[in-house]
Design an enzyme around this catalytic site. Structure first.
Site, short mmCIF file in Angstrom:
data_model
loop_
_atom_site.label_atom_id
_atom_site.label_comp_id
_atom_site.label_asym_id
_atom_site.label_seq_id
_atom_site.Cartn_x
_atom_site.Cartn_y
_atom_site.Cartn_z
CE LYS A 193 8.96 67.17 12.83
NZ LYS A 193 9.05 68.63 12.82
N1 PMP Z 1 13.14 72.50 10.77
C1 PMP Z 1 12.14 72.41 11.66
C2 PMP Z 1 12.28 73.11 12.97
C3 PMP Z 1 10.97 71.70 11.35
O1 PMP Z 1 9.97 71.62 12.23
C4 PMP Z 1 10.87 71.08 10.09
C5 PMP Z 1 9.62 70.33 9.74
N2 PMP Z 1 9.71 68.99 10.18
C6 PMP Z 1 11.94 71.19 9.21
C7 PMP Z 1 13.06 71.91 9.57
C8 PMP Z 1 11.87 70.54 7.85
O2 PMP Z 1 11.94 69.15 7.99
P1 PMP Z 1 11.27 68.16 6.94
O3 PMP Z 1 11.63 68.64 5.60
O4 PMP Z 1 11.89 66.85 7.27
O5 PMP Z 1 9.81 68.19 7.20
#
Ligand code: PMP
Length: 291
Positions: free
Chosen positions: A159
């Protein structure tokens, strides 16, 4: 609606081990993380004073940094405590937390071997990412012009801040054309995700979602797959082609900020906010609220 600027608010931000006044939580202009994208972050939600999937988010922050070649100088336990302390200090029971880690200013070129690693955590109230109307009517998604990069082009499992460059550009293009968000294909042309959330599609009463082999395997995504299985739905992870969008019965996206938000439009296709989506939204809400 006027939004308070994020650098001009009351309260405290946890920065490198201590709380600083919100307006004083600053970095220097010559910060490696700002110039070269050596920065990773998390998006975390708290419900009723409890942080949902705190361990998973904190471990992912560590893993994201390691994928970018740096180590966060706080243990998982220390970061968990810091997040709980931040929530308490801000007096928030239902809200969003933003842990972020970045390379500092000791070196200012591509090489950044000896930079200090900094960490901060901010928390604020953030009811609904797409607004309440989207939850009942469904989002409008535009097909993005940018594609998610291949795993040997970018550290796609991290991330990492730099991966969001094409997300902001795709989202801006979508908003300019009257859409809420964009659907991004991957480097092979398969359906990948939205700009900050994962995608789910119902086909023949089954719950299908793209294989996360070049984008984030969201924590919400994994949670929702479990909820769907518990309801007896067949859950299928596979490569999904854009040509299949015409056969989709219902669609929604998932993310910590977005939770489960139904999708009403993708490009020229329209979808109802259907019963499977509504069921899973209810189940997700019950789960995060500790029911
Ligand atoms: N893809 C992206 C690009 C994101 O920014 C997020 C949000 N964190 C997600 C998917 C979903 O991830 P999560 O469910 O862990 O928040």
């Amino acid at each position: 609606m006027t939004i308070l600027p994020f650098d001009d608010r009351d309260g405290y931000i946890w920065q490198d081990g201590k709380f600083v006044a919100w307006r004083d939580a600053k970095v220097h202009i010559l910060t490696h993380g700002l110039h070269y994208g050596s920065c990773v972050f998390e998006g975390v939600r708290a419900y009723g004073g409890k942080i949902f999937k705190l361990r998973e988010h904190t471990e992912r922050l560590h893993a994201s940094a390691e994928l970018l070649g740096f180590k966060i100088p706080y243990t998982i336990e220390e970061l968990e405590k810091a997040q709980l302390d931040t929530l308490a200090k801000q007096n928030i029971t239902d809200g969003y937390l933003r842990p972020v880690a970045w390379r500092g200013s000791e070196m200012m070129a591509i090489s950044a071997q000896t930079t200090t690693i900094h960490v901060a955590i901010a928390a604020w109230e953030w009811p609904s990412y797409f607004g309440n109307e989207a939850k009942t009517k469904g989002l409008k998604l535009q097909m993005a012009k940018w594609a998610r990069p291949a795993p040997n082009t970018a550290p796609t499992a991290s991330k990492a801040a730099g991966l969001y460059m094409i997300c902001t550009m795709s989202k801006h293009a979508a908003e300019a054309d009257g859409f809420h968000d964009a659907l991004m294909l991957d480097y092979r042309g398969y359906i990948a995700e939205a700009t900050g959330a994962n995608l789910f599609f119902m086909f023949g009463g089954e719950v299908h979602t793209p294989t996360p082999d070049c984008f984030l395997n969201g924590i919400t995504r994994m949670t929702v797959m479990d909820l769907a299985r518990k309801r007896g739905f067949k859950v299928v992870e596979r490569h999904i082609k854009p040509e299949e969008l015409k056969d989709v019965e219902e669609a929604f996206l998932t993310g910590t900020a977005a939770e489960i938000t139904p999708i009403g439009v993708i490009g020229e296709h329209t979808y109802p906010v259907g019963s499977i989506t509504k069921q899973l939204m209810e189940d997700y809400s019950a789960l995060v609220n500790g029911a």
